[in-house]
Enzyme design. Structure first.
Site, mmCIF file in Angstrom:
data_model
loop_
_atom_site.group_PDB
_atom_site.id
_atom_site.type_symbol
_atom_site.label_atom_id
_atom_site.label_comp_id
_atom_site.label_asym_id
_atom_site.label_seq_id
_atom_site.Cartn_x
_atom_site.Cartn_y
_atom_site.Cartn_z
ATOM 1 N N CYS A 145 57.524 31.551 15.621
ATOM 2 C CA CYS A 145 56.645 31.027 14.571
ATOM 3 C C CYS A 145 57.499 30.551 13.395
ATOM 4 O O CYS A 145 58.319 31.311 12.874
ATOM 5 C CB CYS A 145 55.678 32.122 14.119
ATOM 6 S SG CYS A 145 54.860 31.797 12.541
ATOM 7 N N TYR B 54 55.809 36.657 15.408
ATOM 8 C CA TYR B 54 56.176 35.981 16.646
ATOM 9 C C TYR B 54 57.524 35.336 16.341
ATOM 10 O O TYR B 54 57.644 34.605 15.357
ATOM 11 C CB TYR B 54 55.190 34.881 17.036
ATOM 12 C CG TYR B 54 53.748 35.301 17.135
ATOM 13 C CD1 TYR B 54 53.372 36.470 17.777
ATOM 14 C CD2 TYR B 54 52.744 34.493 16.602
ATOM 15 C CE1 TYR B 54 52.043 36.842 17.872
ATOM 16 C CE2 TYR B 54 51.416 34.840 16.698
ATOM 17 C CZ TYR B 54 51.068 36.012 17.332
ATOM 18 O OH TYR B 54 49.749 36.366 17.419
ATOM 19 N N PHE C 85 56.741 30.073 10.285
ATOM 20 C CA PHE C 85 56.476 30.831 9.067
ATOM 21 C C PHE C 85 57.176 32.194 9.111
ATOM 22 O O PHE C 85 57.677 32.672 8.097
ATOM 23 C CB PHE C 85 54.971 30.990 8.869
ATOM 24 C CG PHE C 85 54.265 29.672 8.749
ATOM 25 C CD1 PHE C 85 54.426 28.889 7.624
ATOM 26 C CD2 PHE C 85 53.439 29.209 9.766
ATOM 27 C CE1 PHE C 85 53.791 27.662 7.507
ATOM 28 C CE2 PHE C 85 52.800 27.995 9.661
ATOM 29 C CZ PHE C 85 52.975 27.219 8.531
ATOM 30 N N CYS C 86 57.210 32.810 10.282
ATOM 31 C CA CYS C 86 57.953 34.063 10.436
ATOM 32 C C CYS C 86 59.452 33.815 10.298
ATOM 33 O O CYS C 86 60.179 34.626 9.703
ATOM 34 C CB CYS C 86 57.651 34.692 11.796
ATOM 35 S SG CYS C 86 55.908 35.122 12.053
#
Length: 372
Positions: free
Chosen positions: A107, A104, A109-110
């Site tokens: 996001c 995503y 973390f992404c």
């Protein structure tokens, strides 16, 4: 709708301990690097674990120690073999990998993973995942993002945790070890937390599997290595949990955040409209629970400002980055987490009311100028 909202800006928990464990039975070889796409944790304000999870942690420590000894011995043998090879055999490592990132865009973390890949000039394809249907990751039993598929010759590996992805790829670039071997150094461990929920953590997730000479060349000393690991974990365990309470702080901010999420994400026309209004309303109220859960101040902006200034103080005045003359993994992690707020009121306030902007722009420039 609340589940969709949580997926877009994850606010996951991880165990307070960082221990090893054995691979779960039945885990396919291509996905044994782990399950958790959202590296996270309780943060500095969390209370100590009590009861059975602590006993489970002690047992896992013993398991992790045995597993660690095995992997350490195997790693040293492999490192000796690599040093015996001619230097040409370890060149163009990045060209051997074909990477596909399932994500995503909003996001954190992404975003961390993208910052790492871009700075290290690793080519990759992006597959934006629909947060409602998740059809793009139907191949995986693991249903969170980021997921990274790495093709190295005939070997296809699936890596799932953002910090595992970064540590494994950095180890690969520095040491030249096969990625298939490297991911075995980061085994998943399943346990049950205080809320009775099954969680997965990873042994060694902030540790690069390098021999002494490689580590000395990369870090220059143990202090730099320890510092990088400490602040990478801080980004996962504390900084990331400040994002949602700040971007959903007021109804207007929540609506603006979901307008951005819908524009940048992968939604159908109807899904986008529903997500924008229903998601904004849901996350406005959820953000209040997150504020209480993480023991934030009444004005959550103050926690965000304090975190930013704490990071700037840790970097110091005598170096442009925590990594010295170029960003290290901690720089890229903090930058990646904060970047998801760009274009929102919280980001503008952060740049205006803290000392972080010069550092942030330096990292942005370093990534943009990374040799391709």
């Amino acid at each position: 709708m609340a589940q969709v909202a949580r997926a877009l800006w994850p606010v996951r928990y991880a165990l307070a301990w960082r221990l090893g464990g054995r691979l779960p039975p039945g885990l396919p070889a291509h996905s044994r690097a782990g399950f958790a796409g959202a590296a996270g944790g309780q943060g500095p304000a969390a209370t100590a674990r009590k009861g059975s999870p602590r006993l489970l942690g002690a047992a896992a420590l013993a398991l992790g120690g045995v597993l660690g000894l095995y992997h350490t011995a195997r790693w040293h043998l492999r490192a000796q073999h690599l040093r015996a090879q001619p230097p040409a055999a370890q060149l163009s490592l990045s060209s051997r990998l074909q990477l596909t990132l399932y994500q995503y865009k909003t996001c954190p973390f992404c975003s961390k993973v993208r910052a790492f890949l871009d700075f290290h000039a690793l080519p990759y394809q992006v597959v934006e995942v629909n947060p409602v249907r998740k059809a793009e990751i139907k191949f995986s039993s693991y249903r969170k993002v980021p997921i990274l598929l790495a093709q190295e010759g005939e070997s296809l590996q699936q890596l799932n945790d953002s910090s595992v992805i970064i540590s494994a790829l950095k180890t690969y670039l520095v040491s030249g070890q096969p990625l298939e071997d490297i991911i075995t150094y980061y085994p998943p461990m399943k346990a049950v937390n205080d809320q009775g929920k099954e969680v997965t953590e990873f042994c060694n997730k902030y540790w690069l599997m390098l021999d002494e000479k490689e580590a000395q060349h990369l870090y220059g000393g143990k202090e730099a290595r320890t510092e990088e690991m400490k602040w990478r974990q801080w980004a996962d365990d504390w900084l990331v949990h400040l994002i949602s309470p700040n971007v959903y702080r007021t109804p207007a901010e929540a609506l603006a955040s979901f307008d951005y999420i819908v524009r940048e994400g992968k939604f159908g026309a109807v899904e986008g409209t529903v997500a924008k209004y229903m998601g904004a309303a849901a996350m406005y109220f959820i953000s209040k629970r997150l504020k209480s859960r993480h023991h934030l101040q009444d004005d959550v902006r103050e926690d965000l400002y304090e975190a930013a200034d704490k990071w700037v103080a840790a970097v110091g005045k005598d170096r442009p980055f925590m990594g010295g003359q170029k960003p290290n993994l901690a720089d890229l992690a903090v930058y990646g987490v904060l970047r998801v707020m760009e274009g929102l009121e919280a980001f503008d306030d952060l740049m205006r009311h803290t000392r972080i902007q010069p550092w942030y722009l330096r990292v942005e420039k370093a990534i943009a100028e990374a040799p391709q």
